[in-house]
Design a protein around this motif. Sequence first.
Motif, PDB file in Angstrom:
ATOM      1  N   UNK B 191       0.653  -1.320   0.009  1.00  0.00           N
ATOM      2  CA  UNK B 191      -0.011   0.075   0.104  1.00  0.00           C
ATOM      3  C   UNK B 191       0.892   1.214   0.142  1.00  0.00           C
ATOM      4  N   UNK B 192       1.955   1.217   0.661  1.00  0.00           N
ATOM      5  CA  UNK B 192       2.886   2.207   0.784  1.00  0.00           C
ATOM      6  C   UNK B 192       3.799   2.553  -0.199  1.00  0.00           C
ATOM      7  N   UNK B 193       4.083   1.656  -1.192  1.00  0.00           N
ATOM      8  CA  UNK B 193       5.041   1.891  -2.038  1.00  0.00           C
ATOM      9  C   UNK B 193       4.545   2.763  -3.170  1.00  0.00           C
ATOM     10  N   UNK B 194       5.765   3.426  -3.688  1.00  0.00           N
ATOM     11  CA  UNK B 194       5.283   4.105  -5.004  1.00  0.00           C
ATOM     12  C   UNK B 194       5.174   3.299  -5.797  1.00  0.00           C
ATOM     13  N   UNK B 195       3.979   3.560  -6.922  1.00  0.00           N
ATOM     14  CA  UNK B 195       3.733   2.556  -7.767  1.00  0.00           C
ATOM     15  C   UNK B 195       4.901   2.046  -8.820  1.00  0.00           C
ATOM     16  N   UNK B 196       5.870   3.090  -9.107  1.00  0.00           N
ATOM     17  CA  UNK B 196       6.926   2.767 -10.015  1.00  0.00           C
ATOM     18  C   UNK B 196       7.756   1.687  -9.320  1.00  0.00           C
ATOM     19  N   UNK B 197       8.011   1.409  -7.792  1.00  0.00           N
ATOM     20  CA  UNK B 197       8.589   0.655  -7.557  1.00  0.00           C
ATOM     21  C   UNK B 197       8.346  -0.812  -7.262  1.00  0.00           C
ATOM     22  N   UNK B 198       6.947  -0.827  -7.520  1.00  0.00           N
ATOM     23  CA  UNK B 198       6.481  -2.212  -7.482  1.00  0.00           C
ATOM     24  C   UNK B 198       5.757  -2.786  -8.817  1.00  0.00           C
ATOM     25  N   UNK B 199       5.987  -1.563  -9.946  1.00  0.00           N
ATOM     26  CA  UNK B 199       5.583  -1.835 -11.338  1.00  0.00           C
ATOM     27  C   UNK B 199       6.357  -2.991 -11.688  1.00  0.00           C
ATOM     28  N   UNK B 200       7.943  -2.832 -11.430  1.00  0.00           N
ATOM     29  CA  UNK B 200       8.730  -4.054 -12.167  1.00  0.00           C
ATOM     30  C   UNK B 200       8.531  -5.458 -11.213  1.00  0.00           C
ATOM     31  N   UNK B 201       8.625  -5.095 -10.120  1.00  0.00           N
ATOM     32  CA  UNK B 201       8.199  -6.393  -9.243  1.00  0.00           C
ATOM     33  C   UNK B 201       7.797  -6.263  -7.843  1.00  0.00           C
ATOM     34  N   UNK B 202       6.692  -6.519  -7.186  1.00  0.00           N
ATOM     35  CA  UNK B 202       6.226  -6.388  -6.045  1.00  0.00           C
ATOM     36  C   UNK B 202       7.032  -7.291  -4.868  1.00  0.00           C
ATOM     37  N   UNK B 203       7.432  -8.620  -5.535  1.00  0.00           N
ATOM     38  CA  UNK B 203       8.081  -9.326  -4.724  1.00  0.00           C
ATOM     39  C   UNK B 203       9.497  -9.027  -4.334  1.00  0.00           C
ATOM     40  N   UNK B 204      10.211  -8.507  -5.384  1.00  0.00           N
ATOM     41  CA  UNK B 204      11.499  -7.614  -5.079  1.00  0.00           C
ATOM     42  C   UNK B 204      11.389  -6.710  -4.190  1.00  0.00           C
ATOM     43  N   UNK B 205      10.440  -5.923  -4.095  1.00  0.00           N
ATOM     44  CA  UNK B 205      10.286  -4.894  -3.507  1.00  0.00           C
ATOM     45  C   UNK B 205      10.285  -5.374  -1.843  1.00  0.00           C
ATOM     46  N   UNK B 206       9.207  -6.361  -1.675  1.00  0.00           N
ATOM     47  CA  UNK B 206       9.191  -6.936  -0.230  1.00  0.00           C
ATOM     48  C   UNK B 206      10.413  -7.503   0.084  1.00  0.00           C
ATOM     49  N   UNK B 207      11.057  -8.115  -0.617  1.00  0.00           N
ATOM     50  CA  UNK B 207      12.073  -9.119  -0.243  1.00  0.00           C
ATOM     51  C   UNK B 207      13.330  -8.115   0.286  1.00  0.00           C
ATOM     52  N   UNK B 208      13.244  -6.928  -0.458  1.00  0.00           N
ATOM     53  CA  UNK B 208      14.393  -6.155  -0.118  1.00  0.00           C
ATOM     54  C   UNK B 208      14.055  -5.335   1.369  1.00  0.00           C
ATOM     55  N   UNK B 209      12.586  -5.305   1.492  1.00  0.00           N
ATOM     56  CA  UNK B 209      12.296  -4.272   2.649  1.00  0.00           C
ATOM     57  C   UNK B 209      12.492  -5.333   3.674  1.00  0.00           C
ATOM     58  N   UNK B 210      12.214  -6.435   3.625  1.00  0.00           N
ATOM     59  CA  UNK B 210      12.196  -7.382   4.695  1.00  0.00           C
ATOM     60  C   UNK B 210      13.610  -8.243   4.951  1.00  0.00           C
TER      61      UNK B 210
END
Lengths: 630, 471
Positions: B191-210
């Motif tokens: 919900x918080x992410x910039x759309x551009x950040x999850x456009x490529x890969x939401x999994x990648x975003x979450x993996x990097x965050x956690x």
Amino acid sequence: MALDAESEAIGSLLLDRGALTVEQLDAAEDLAEDWNVSLVKVLLSRRWLTAHDLYREIAFYHGLTLVDLIEDRADDDLIRQYDPVVMNQYMTVPIGRAEDGTLTVATSRPGPRTVLHIREVYGTGVTIVVASHFDVSWQLQRAFREKHSHEAVFALAELDPDMSAQNVVTPPQILVIYLLVSALLLGLAFAPVATLIVLNVFLTIFYTGNFLFKALLVWLGGAAQETSSRAIAAEASLLRDEDLPIYTVLVPMFREPEVLPILAQALRNLDYPLAKLDIKIVLEEGDHETIDAARKLDLEGVFEIIRVPASHPQTKPKACNFALRYAQGDFLVIFDAEDKPEPDQLKKVIAAFNQSAPNTACIQCRLNYYNARENWLTRMFTLDYSLWFDLMLPGLERLGVPIPLGGTSNHFRMDVLRELNAWDPFNVTEDADLGIRLTQKGYRVGVIDSTTFEEANVSIPNWVRQRSRWIKGYMQTFLVHSRRPIHLWQSVGTAGVFGFIFFIGGTVLSGLLNPVFWSIFAIWLIFGTEVISPYFPLPVLYLSLVNLLAGNGLLIYLTMVAPFRRRWTDLAPWGITVVGYWVLMTVASYKALSQLIFNPFYWEKTQHGLSKHTANEVAEASAEATEATQ
Amino acid sequence: MIRAASWSVGFVALTLVLLLSLGWTEANGFISMDVTDLWAKSIIQIEGPAQFKATDAFYPPVPYALSLLGQALLTGTQVPVPFVLSALVGAGLLVLWFLNLRDTGRFSGFTSAVLVLLLALNPFFLRALADGPEMMFCILGTWLFARGIVNLRLTGNAPDMMKVAVGLLVVALSDSFGLMLCLGAMPFMIVAARPSMIAASSTGYLVAMFYPVAAAVGSLMFVSLIFDSRLVPLLSETVVPLTSSQHMIVLLGLCPAALVAILRNILMPRLFMPLLAAVGAVLGGYTLNTFFHVEGDPAMAIAPMLGVLVAAIRFWPNLSLREPIAIALLSFSLVSSVLVTRYVAHDETRNWARAMVGIENAASRPDREVISFLRDKSEIMVDVEKSPEIVIGFGSVDQLVIAGQPSYDWALEGGVPRTRYIVVPRQAEGQATADRILRRFPQLKQSKLPGYGEVFENSQWRVFERSNEWN
């Protein structure tokens, strides 16, 4: 800016003689006005008529004879009597003396200014003829072949020997290394446990410092450029083409004819007047394959091939040093053949120079890859470059630490580059060395947010060759700049020295030490604590554990953070596999060390054009070029 | 220089004021279980025998490590080291909030001071302070996370990403409940992410965050493995079943203010969405906690919302009436929190509330009695890991015989006890025995251990004295 009378007259002549169509002339005149250059320069940046045809018309206009200096070679001894810098600047060259003493001088820029110059330098008894700028330059290259070749190799070593890597290790350095090794051996002989503990403490602290320094760089680098980037982009968009300076672009190549169309098209696509680009394709004179390929591309007149005489060491910096003698620009940039710089890069650099302190001598742009997702290696390489260029270099800039320049897309002020005797041909990472040297000499290196996209290595052996050269170059750079530690400290400050040690020394040393610590870890896993505990007192053990877990964890995390700036979030999870990349780095480090000892100036050639993306890029570039011609 | 000195003086003064509030509740017999455990562990590790080998977990490591450091620096002090840590973190937090509101949020100095005062007086803050450094770090981590996630949405640069990671890392490594917060945050990160950040890969975003949290927990497990210690002995605390209405009462303390604070930015998705995610993370953690009971006290499970509240107010647009509305909102929250803490269905918060108003905490009376009885005695054998109250009652282990000392280890490994006194908790019939002395000598339950006679008992403790002098 209104068109000058001579350009107008030459334009009319070309139209009358059917060399140009009305549309072409209109377009050329518009560009000449917009760019504030002569019509001839505009026409040299277009492929509407060949250089030979253009110079024939120029000769006709001025009522002079057009000569072909390839067919009718000039007298080299005669040329050598004059200053090559001045001849290069005015594009004049004496080609022969008649029996009556009349000197014949060829020029590619006939006109009142050149006539005055010729009278001033060569006297009044002169016959002026016209030759293409290629011919004039080629005559200069041939006549000063030996001199410029010698200068390209030895200028720095002769004029500033302390800054040259010609001597890999100086006698005082040998003495220090000898003493250190002796102390280590004595320690191992008489107090082995204590010696290993001391060594362990030293290395563990070094690792901790290295981890923390990199985290600090990422933290600072990530936040550093947002504001300045916007200011630079804003100024770049406001720059007027007519005010832009001449920009030299050096493209050193060696046996890579296949990728030349990519760069040619990328340069055409630059948002910079092509007529104000002085593009030198720098080739070894024996590299007939690439020379022929470049000729076949039928490039615009602003592209010039510089043939570098064969000599040792056969390195890229030597080739660049040679080509530098023929550069015409106020600024200079190096691009690799497969590079695709962002179109507004040159303008951003000009804006950055305008906004920077007067001692700013170089602007480094970011590098990244267009084939990032091709395989595991290209992904890791992309993460590596994203971390290095997007986060760490801006961090170094913020801390005032000397910045080791990256291989390409470093933009120089020409006067400073010449003052410092340019690149060290004995250093195989001449760019990194030059970055440190610039800082030591009181100049500043800036980093801006503009990217050049390259081809990432797709093959592990090729990657190891390339990386081993880089690491060997870092070793050379470390050895060169640590020769005079007090001078280094005085010139770059305490932060600069620490940054230099951790960033240059740390990169080298961590690659070499990793297997030692991995081995200890493996021994501990297999044989248990008892084997290693004598050498790891409790505090060292704790610190080593912190390094092993938190340090490596942090580096992995930084690798994962790196692609976020470009929103390449799909690459982030690959950061977890960076350990495999470190193993390759270690292999490259030992190869580099071996070469430093046995073959220090050998240039490990990186094979370009292996990527399937590059084939697409070549096809795309060729199609664009064809379309533009039509 | 003068500026830094005045800030330092202010920080020290604030720390002392917070310590005073902790001293007040301690004087009224309230020391939280977390503080008791942490302080006892620190005393034993620093002042106990070198051979002492804890079987208890060292998780969460941050307060534990700092507590050890504090105990080493303040050896012999009667001030509980966790209180000092808690006050330091609390004071630091208040100063950071003040600076953040004034300098970044552009609130006036006066309003910032009033807002911080209202936050400091909020019972949830004071209760968290008394709960120990774990919860204070948890609030700090939540605040870092909340501002990081908003800034990440705004800028997308590396330091903000690192702030989010540091925030999650602080909560995860400072309090077991922090793990619930991390898990609670997971779905809201999208919900918080910039759309551009999850456009490529939401999994990648979450993996990097956690990744930092996963790596930290993995590392701790590894350390736990190589030192042969336990990482998490008992993740869940005593379960206090709550009805839905009791949960609602707890949530009424801070949640309405937090929701109002984030709704102020509802028209600006780049601010509203990440703040919504921060609120969601805390509520998610709270919800998960109702199933896993990692934090026994529900009031403490919602306390990290204070960090979100501050972050949300800091991002309010600088419009007229912003400052009075912020003061009114936090005043309302203060009043509602005072009311709520009176009705929280958890003994510890209730006892703390009573101690705050000067009513002595009856629950700690048995501890005080047994300490009073043992005050002038020595050679007291006790399982310090299961009876930390005895350790903190003495403030040292000088009079105690504990694991790592020959007479204790001898007795526990098959010998007969030879110490002058043995202290064990009083156990109800059928209750599982955790105390190792009681497990080794179950005869003590019936006062039938040969050579020892009971000399003291109350509702919590029993003390036995050696009766024979044959040795």
